[in-house]
Design an enzyme around this catalytic site. Structure first.
Site, PDB file in Angstrom:
ATOM      1  N   ALA A  96       0.922  -1.254   0.100  1.00  0.00           N
ATOM      2  CA  ALA A  96      -0.202   0.089   0.088  1.00  0.00           C
ATOM      3  C   ALA A  96       0.872   1.382   0.019  1.00  0.00           C
ATOM      4  CB  ALA A  96      -1.021  -0.040   1.212  1.00  0.00           C
TER       5      ALA A  96
ATOM      6  N   GLY B   2       0.597  -4.814   0.744  1.00  0.00           N
ATOM      7  CA  GLY B   2      -0.550  -4.944  -0.034  1.00  0.00           C
ATOM      8  C   GLY B   2      -0.187  -5.511  -1.289  1.00  0.00           C
TER       9      GLY B   2
ATOM     10  N   GLU C  33      -0.616  -9.367  -0.778  1.00  0.00           N
ATOM     11  CA  GLU C  33      -2.186  -9.604  -0.328  1.00  0.00           C
ATOM     12  C   GLU C  33      -2.909  -9.469  -1.911  1.00  0.00           C
ATOM     13  OE1 GLU C  33      -1.922  -6.328   2.390  1.00  0.00           O
ATOM     14  OE2 GLU C  33      -2.970  -7.493   3.849  1.00  0.00           O
TER      15      GLU C  33
ATOM     16  N   GLU D  16       4.362  -4.895   7.275  1.00  0.00           N
ATOM     17  CA  GLU D  16       3.682  -3.962   8.040  1.00  0.00           C
ATOM     18  C   GLU D  16       3.932  -3.640   9.460  1.00  0.00           C
ATOM     19  OE1 GLU D  16       2.183  -6.244   6.243  1.00  0.00           O
ATOM     20  OE2 GLU D  16       0.791  -5.573   4.547  1.00  0.00           O
TER      21      GLU D  16
HETATM   22  N1  CAA Z   1       4.621   3.488  -0.622  1.00  0.00           N
HETATM   23  C1  CAA Z   1       4.986   4.494  -1.150  1.00  0.00           C
HETATM   24  N2  CAA Z   1       6.139   4.673  -2.053  1.00  0.00           N
HETATM   25  C2  CAA Z   1       6.891   3.445  -2.010  1.00  0.00           C
HETATM   26  C3  CAA Z   1       6.552   2.161  -1.587  1.00  0.00           C
HETATM   27  C4  CAA Z   1       5.395   2.268  -0.699  1.00  0.00           C
HETATM   28  N3  CAA Z   1       4.749   0.993  -0.356  1.00  0.00           N
HETATM   29  N4  CAA Z   1       7.466   1.307  -1.736  1.00  0.00           N
HETATM   30  C5  CAA Z   1       8.615   2.022  -2.523  1.00  0.00           C
HETATM   31  N5  CAA Z   1       8.041   3.233  -2.677  1.00  0.00           N
HETATM   32  C6  CAA Z   1       9.009   4.125  -3.316  1.00  0.00           C
HETATM   33  C7  CAA Z   1       9.948   4.872  -2.686  1.00  0.00           C
HETATM   34  O1  CAA Z   1       9.571   5.956  -1.626  1.00  0.00           O
HETATM   35  C8  CAA Z   1      10.858   5.341  -3.746  1.00  0.00           C
HETATM   36  O2  CAA Z   1      10.348   6.496  -4.049  1.00  0.00           O
HETATM   37  P1  CAA Z   1      11.216   7.856  -4.015  1.00  0.00           P
HETATM   38  O3  CAA Z   1      12.442   7.525  -5.126  1.00  0.00           O
HETATM   39  O4  CAA Z   1      10.447   8.992  -4.449  1.00  0.00           O
HETATM   40  O5  CAA Z   1      11.940   7.990  -2.741  1.00  0.00           O
HETATM   41  C9  CAA Z   1      10.638   4.487  -4.724  1.00  0.00           C
HETATM   42  O6  CAA Z   1       9.468   3.931  -4.566  1.00  0.00           O
HETATM   43  C10 CAA Z   1      11.721   3.535  -4.906  1.00  0.00           C
HETATM   44  O7  CAA Z   1      11.890   2.679  -3.603  1.00  0.00           O
HETATM   45  P2  CAA Z   1      13.206   2.581  -2.893  1.00  0.00           P
HETATM   46  O8  CAA Z   1      14.191   3.709  -3.156  1.00  0.00           O
HETATM   47  O9  CAA Z   1      12.902   2.237  -1.442  1.00  0.00           O
HETATM   48  O10 CAA Z   1      13.884   1.084  -3.626  1.00  0.00           O
HETATM   49  P3  CAA Z   1      14.676   0.075  -3.100  1.00  0.00           P
HETATM   50  O11 CAA Z   1      15.090  -0.802  -4.032  1.00  0.00           O
HETATM   51  O12 CAA Z   1      15.830   0.723  -2.254  1.00  0.00           O
HETATM   52  O13 CAA Z   1      14.023  -0.759  -1.855  1.00  0.00           O
HETATM   53  C11 CAA Z   1      11.983  -1.902  -1.128  1.00  0.00           C
HETATM   54  C12 CAA Z   1      12.785  -1.477  -2.219  1.00  0.00           C
HETATM   55  C13 CAA Z   1      12.460  -2.839  -0.164  1.00  0.00           C
HETATM   56  C14 CAA Z   1      10.529  -2.503  -1.747  1.00  0.00           C
HETATM   57  C15 CAA Z   1      11.554  -0.307  -0.254  1.00  0.00           C
HETATM   58  O14 CAA Z   1      10.976   0.527  -1.524  1.00  0.00           O
HETATM   59  C16 CAA Z   1      10.418  -0.844   0.730  1.00  0.00           C
HETATM   60  O15 CAA Z   1      10.685  -1.290   1.905  1.00  0.00           O
HETATM   61  N6  CAA Z   1       9.306  -0.382   0.242  1.00  0.00           N
HETATM   62  C17 CAA Z   1       8.092  -0.385   1.420  1.00  0.00           C
HETATM   63  C18 CAA Z   1       7.414  -1.664   1.658  1.00  0.00           C
HETATM   64  C19 CAA Z   1       6.367  -1.671   2.545  1.00  0.00           C
HETATM   65  O16 CAA Z   1       6.750  -1.729   3.798  1.00  0.00           O
HETATM   66  N7  CAA Z   1       5.403  -2.354   2.245  1.00  0.00           N
HETATM   67  C20 CAA Z   1       4.113  -2.531   3.058  1.00  0.00           C
HETATM   68  C21 CAA Z   1       3.494  -1.236   3.030  1.00  0.00           C
HETATM   69  S1  CAA Z   1       1.972  -1.212   4.290  1.00  0.00           S
HETATM   70  C22 CAA Z   1       0.751  -2.111   3.541  1.00  0.00           C
HETATM   71  O17 CAA Z   1       0.971  -2.556   2.509  1.00  0.00           O
HETATM   72  C23 CAA Z   1      -0.442  -2.235   4.467  1.00  0.00           C
HETATM   73  C24 CAA Z   1      -1.426  -3.241   3.983  1.00  0.00           C
HETATM   74  O18 CAA Z   1      -1.403  -4.307   4.679  1.00  0.00           O
HETATM   75  C25 CAA Z   1      -2.198  -3.186   2.913  1.00  0.00           C
END
Ligand code: CAA
Length: 261
Positions: A69, A112, A115, A135
């Site tokens: 998400a 998400g 999911e 999460e």
């Molecule tokens: N939401 C918003 N933006 C996201 C994102 C997310 N879930 N995941 C990645 N991005 C964005 C980053 O902010 C970044 O944007 P900017 O260049 O503007 O900063 C871009 O995508 C590239 O990401 P990274 O620079 O972080 O890329 P990376 O290769 O270094 O890392 C990753 C990749 C490990 C997937 C890392 O991006 C990450 O940890 N993302 C979040 C994963 C996460 O926590 N997901 C769960 C979300 S909560 C949820 O999903 C709730 C639910 O149950 C529905």
């Protein structure tokens, strides 16, 4: 057919009897914001209603199916916002589609994203795929069914491990646990998903939707109720032209021509 021109965060096309939805927010690793949710659900619902579509593939990019998400969008929200908006609630509509759905997953399928893949009927994963429910690292818990579907898919021990640590799981572990249906080299993920989708779409669409409903009932009910449901769905296939045709074709040693009626 879904009107792809009105979408900004996804692309939609059909290939024969297969509908394909491609998540398209590459700069955010296909993070699932509200607009993307609305568009995916709208497109999937339109494809589901289209008699010419017999299977739907949902895919992302080589780098990410979806990284979860949209955290930037969520970070602005309060309890009363998420409660009153029924935040994420529309994703449930994907579980109600009668057309079989396949997630074609390369790269990250986190939160998400995992999911969404689990909302599909099959997951076909490339060898670069990484699954997880991170999460907990954000101070929240899964909210699109992850705690329920992951637990049913892989069992309590592994679901607790993944959801309480937030760790990422590589595809070999995901396959061993039964989360994914098939693992292929990443460059073949979409083509394999399209082949499987075309194979499903070539069968009787009525039988496919009843078979899907029967398997899903195993997820949602006890054995006695599930078997009873299966029996009545099985009986109902005898009201279809496709049952008559499928069995006649076998007897006459020819290929069936299903009309999906
Ligand atoms: N939401 C918003 N933006 C996201 C994102 C997310 N879930 N995941 C990645 N991005 C964005 C980053 O902010 C970044 O944007 P900017 O260049 O503007 O900063 C871009 O995508 C590239 O990401 P990274 O620079 O972080 O890329 P990376 O290769 O270094 O890392 C990753 C990749 C490990 C997937 C890392 O991006 C990450 O940890 N993302 C979040 C994963 C996460 O926590 N997901 C769960 C979300 S909560 C949820 O999903 C709730 C639910 O149950 C529905």
């Amino acid at each position: 057919m879904a009107d792809t021109l009105k979408y900004e965060t996804i692309q939609v096309r059909t290939e024969g009897r297969v509908g394909v939805i491609t998540l398209d927010r590459p700069k955010a690793l296909n993070a699932l914001n509200t607009q993307l949710m609305t568009e995916v659900v709208d497109a999937a619902t339109a494809l589901d209603a289209d008699q010419a579509v017999g299977a739907i593939v949902i895919t992302g990019s080589d780098r990410a199916f979806a990284a979860g998400a949209d955290i930037k969008e969520m970070s602005e929200k309060s309890f009363s916002d998420v409660q009153s908006e029924r935040f994420f609630g529309d994703w449930d509509r994907l579980a109600g589609l009668s057309t079989p759905t396949i997630a074609a997953v390369n790269g990250f399928a986190l939160g998400g994203g995992c999911e969404l893949a689990m909302l599909c009927d099959l997951i076909i994963a490339g060898d670069t795929a990484k699954f997880g429910q991170p999460e907990i690292t954000l101070g929240v818990i899964p909210g699109i069914g992850g705690s329920q579907r992951l637990t049913r898919a892989v069992g309590k021990a592994k679901a607790m491990d993944l959801i309480l640590t937030g760790r990422q799981m590589k595809v070999d572990e995901a396959e061993r646990l039964g989360l994914v249906s098939r693992v292929v080299p990443a460059e073949q993920t979409l083509s394999t998903a399209l082949e499987v989708a075309a194979e499903i779409a070539g069968k009787s669409s009525i039988a496919a939707s009843l078979a899907k409903e029967a398997v899903n009932r195993a997820f949602e009910s006890g054995l006695t109720e599930g078997v009873r449901t299966e029996r009545s769905l099985f009986y109902s296939t005898f009201a279809t032209d496709d049952q008559t045709e499928g069995m006649a074709a076998f007897v006459e040693k020819r290929k069936p021509t299903f009309t999906h009626r």
